[in-house]
Write a protein that holds these residues in place. Structure first.
Motif, PDB file in Angstrom:
ATOM      1  N   VAL A 207       0.872  -1.170   0.000  1.00  0.00           N
ATOM      2  CA  VAL A 207       0.000   0.000   0.000  1.00  0.00           C
ATOM      3  C   VAL A 207       0.912   1.225   0.000  1.00  0.00           C
ATOM      4  N   LEU A 208       0.893   1.978  -1.099  1.00  0.00           N
ATOM      5  CA  LEU A 208       1.877   3.036  -1.318  1.00  0.00           C
ATOM      6  C   LEU A 208       1.416   4.409  -0.815  1.00  0.00           C
ATOM      7  N   ASP A 209       2.300   5.390  -0.947  1.00  0.00           N
ATOM      8  CA  ASP A 209       2.097   6.735  -0.407  1.00  0.00           C
ATOM      9  C   ASP A 209       0.780   7.367  -0.848  1.00  0.00           C
ATOM     10  N   HIS A 210       0.177   8.075   0.120  1.00  0.00           N
ATOM     11  CA  HIS A 210      -1.031   8.873  -0.089  1.00  0.00           C
ATOM     12  C   HIS A 210      -2.252   8.043  -0.459  1.00  0.00           C
ATOM     13  N   VAL A 211      -2.194   6.731  -0.238  1.00  0.00           N
ATOM     14  CA  VAL A 211      -3.379   5.886  -0.375  1.00  0.00           C
ATOM     15  C   VAL A 211      -4.222   6.086   0.874  1.00  0.00           C
ATOM     16  N   VAL A 212      -5.539   6.061   0.702  1.00  0.00           N
ATOM     17  CA  VAL A 212      -6.457   6.007   1.833  1.00  0.00           C
ATOM     18  C   VAL A 212      -7.299   4.749   1.652  1.00  0.00           C
ATOM     19  N   VAL A 213      -7.171   3.828   2.613  1.00  0.00           N
ATOM     20  CA  VAL A 213      -7.966   2.606   2.624  1.00  0.00           C
ATOM     21  C   VAL A 213      -9.147   2.880   3.546  1.00  0.00           C
ATOM     22  N   GLY A 214     -10.351   2.901   2.967  1.00  0.00           N
ATOM     23  CA  GLY A 214     -11.546   3.272   3.708  1.00  0.00           C
ATOM     24  C   GLY A 214     -11.924   2.294   4.801  1.00  0.00           C
ATOM     25  N   GLU A 215     -12.782   2.753   5.682  1.00  0.00           N
ATOM     26  CA  GLU A 215     -13.237   1.964   6.822  1.00  0.00           C
ATOM     27  C   GLU A 215     -13.837   0.638   6.352  1.00  0.00           C
ATOM     28  N   GLY A 216     -13.393  -0.451   6.988  1.00  0.00           N
ATOM     29  CA  GLY A 216     -13.933  -1.758   6.694  1.00  0.00           C
ATOM     30  C   GLY A 216     -13.543  -2.334   5.339  1.00  0.00           C
ATOM     31  N   ALA A 217     -12.642  -1.680   4.627  1.00  0.00           N
ATOM     32  CA  ALA A 217     -12.219  -2.167   3.311  1.00  0.00           C
ATOM     33  C   ALA A 217     -11.259  -3.345   3.466  1.00  0.00           C
ATOM     34  N   ILE A 218     -11.142  -4.130   2.405  1.00  0.00           N
ATOM     35  CA  ILE A 218     -10.236  -5.275   2.386  1.00  0.00           C
ATOM     36  C   ILE A 218      -9.325  -5.142   1.169  1.00  0.00           C
ATOM     37  N   ILE A 219      -8.021  -5.207   1.416  1.00  0.00           N
ATOM     38  CA  ILE A 219      -7.030  -5.254   0.345  1.00  0.00           C
ATOM     39  C   ILE A 219      -6.581  -6.710   0.260  1.00  0.00           C
ATOM     40  N   ALA A 220      -6.825  -7.333  -0.879  1.00  0.00           N
ATOM     41  CA  ALA A 220      -6.538  -8.761  -1.036  1.00  0.00           C
ATOM     42  C   ALA A 220      -5.042  -9.035  -0.948  1.00  0.00           C
ATOM     43  N   ALA A 221      -4.720 -10.248  -0.540  1.00  0.00           N
ATOM     44  CA  ALA A 221      -3.327 -10.692  -0.447  1.00  0.00           C
ATOM     45  C   ALA A 221      -2.620 -10.483  -1.789  1.00  0.00           C
ATOM     46  N   GLY A 222      -1.385  -9.999  -1.712  1.00  0.00           N
ATOM     47  CA  GLY A 222      -0.551  -9.840  -2.896  1.00  0.00           C
ATOM     48  C   GLY A 222      -0.869  -8.640  -3.759  1.00  0.00           C
ATOM     49  N   SER A 223      -1.831  -7.833  -3.377  1.00  0.00           N
ATOM     50  CA  SER A 223      -2.212  -6.667  -4.175  1.00  0.00           C
ATOM     51  C   SER A 223      -1.200  -5.544  -4.034  1.00  0.00           C
ATOM     52  N   VAL A 224      -1.147  -4.674  -5.034  1.00  0.00           N
ATOM     53  CA  VAL A 224      -0.336  -3.458  -4.980  1.00  0.00           C
ATOM     54  C   VAL A 224      -1.276  -2.280  -5.197  1.00  0.00           C
ATOM     55  N   VAL A 225      -1.458  -1.476  -4.150  1.00  0.00           N
ATOM     56  CA  VAL A 225      -2.338  -0.316  -4.218  1.00  0.00           C
ATOM     57  C   VAL A 225      -1.456   0.889  -4.548  1.00  0.00           C
ATOM     58  N   LEU A 226      -1.650   1.434  -5.747  1.00  0.00           N
ATOM     59  CA  LEU A 226      -0.777   2.490  -6.258  1.00  0.00           C
ATOM     60  C   LEU A 226      -0.974   3.816  -5.545  1.00  0.00           C
ATOM     61  N   THR A 227       0.070   4.636  -5.564  1.00  0.00           N
ATOM     62  CA  THR A 227       0.094   5.946  -4.929  1.00  0.00           C
ATOM     63  C   THR A 227      -1.177   6.735  -5.228  1.00  0.00           C
ATOM     64  N   GLY A 228      -1.764   7.291  -4.152  1.00  0.00           N
ATOM     65  CA  GLY A 228      -2.905   8.186  -4.285  1.00  0.00           C
ATOM     66  C   GLY A 228      -4.254   7.519  -4.447  1.00  0.00           C
ATOM     67  N   THR A 229      -4.314   6.202  -4.496  1.00  0.00           N
ATOM     68  CA  THR A 229      -5.590   5.502  -4.655  1.00  0.00           C
ATOM     69  C   THR A 229      -6.469   5.752  -3.437  1.00  0.00           C
ATOM     70  N   GLN A 230      -7.756   5.975  -3.688  1.00  0.00           N
ATOM     71  CA  GLN A 230      -8.741   6.131  -2.625  1.00  0.00           C
ATOM     72  C   GLN A 230      -9.625   4.881  -2.635  1.00  0.00           C
ATOM     73  N   VAL A 231      -9.419   4.012  -1.672  1.00  0.00           N
ATOM     74  CA  VAL A 231     -10.181   2.765  -1.573  1.00  0.00           C
ATOM     75  C   VAL A 231     -11.462   3.063  -0.805  1.00  0.00           C
ATOM     76  N   GLU A 232     -12.600   2.828  -1.444  1.00  0.00           N
ATOM     77  CA  GLU A 232     -13.883   3.145  -0.823  1.00  0.00           C
ATOM     78  C   GLU A 232     -14.121   2.292   0.414  1.00  0.00           C
ATOM     79  N   PRO A 233     -14.782   2.861   1.427  1.00  0.00           N
ATOM     80  CA  PRO A 233     -15.140   2.068   2.599  1.00  0.00           C
ATOM     81  C   PRO A 233     -15.950   0.842   2.190  1.00  0.00           C
ATOM     82  N   GLY A 234     -15.730  -0.263   2.885  1.00  0.00           N
ATOM     83  CA  GLY A 234     -16.516  -1.455   2.656  1.00  0.00           C
ATOM     84  C   GLY A 234     -16.341  -2.088   1.290  1.00  0.00           C
ATOM     85  N   SER A 235     -15.184  -1.905   0.687  1.00  0.00           N
ATOM     86  CA  SER A 235     -14.948  -2.483  -0.631  1.00  0.00           C
ATOM     87  C   SER A 235     -13.772  -3.449  -0.580  1.00  0.00           C
ATOM     88  N   ILE A 236     -13.699  -4.299  -1.591  1.00  0.00           N
ATOM     89  CA  ILE A 236     -12.563  -5.200  -1.752  1.00  0.00           C
ATOM     90  C   ILE A 236     -11.793  -4.751  -2.981  1.00  0.00           C
TER      91      ILE A 236
END
Length: 173
Positions: free
Chosen positions: A105-134
């Motif tokens: 999970v890279l710089d300036h990412v926001v992982v929302g409340e209750g969200a799940i980042i799957a194993a082995g994933s790469v969340v790129l800089t600045g991504t906004q992960v919505e709450p309650g999402s996979i």
């Protein structure tokens, strides 16, 4: 005993009832909340900027949390589980989220409340992960929404299990 090291005038602060494995490394501007567990070979490196960790967070074996000098901080909310060998670099992980094993999970990412980042994933800089999402994949993309109660149940079960696991090690001390 864990390696707890001051740097640049910052000394890590460890919350009450927090378990830290003997070879965990905590450096610099790091504040860890209550009832957390910091597992084997984990590195929380607050040498170039701050790391803030809420209550009831489990940071599993081999995880690295770091930041960018003068550009990003790492903030982990309450009731968060971070899987084995994950990397969190200058990101915010909101309450009740789950970071899967080996995820990055890279710089300036926001992982929302209750969200799940799957194993082995790469969340790129600045991504906004919505709450309650996979999110899953390389790069990580939205997969689906998860029922908030189901997400809370999954994440709370893992968090509670890690409190139990930590108690096993405390009993041996």
């Amino acid at each position: 005993m864990s390696l707890i090291k001051s740097v640049r005038g910052f000394t890590p602060e460890i919350g009450e009832n927090t378990y830290m494995a003997e070879n965990a490394t905590i450096i610099g501007d790091v504040i860890i909340g209550r009832d957390c567990s910091i597992w084997f070979n984990t590195v929380l490196r607050g040498d170039v900027n701050s790391i803030r960790i809420g209550d009831r967070v489990n940071i599993q074996d081999g995880t690295v949390i770091h930041t960018l000098y003068q550009k990003s901080v790492s903030v982990i909310g309450n009731d968060v589980s971070i899987g084995h060998n994950a990397v969190i670099h200058g990101a915010e992980v909101k309450d009740g989220a789950l970071i899967g094993m080996g995820a990055v999970v890279l710089d300036h990412v926001v992982v929302g409340e209750g969200a799940i980042i799957a194993a082995g994933s790469v969340v790129l800089t600045g991504t906004q992960v919505e709450p309650g999402s996979i999110y899953a994949g390389v790069p990580a993309k939205f997969v689906k929404k998860i029922d908030p109660e189901q997400s809370k149940e999954i994440n709370q079960k893992i968090a509670n299990n890690y409190l139990m696991y930590a108690s096993w090690f405390k009993d041996e001390e």
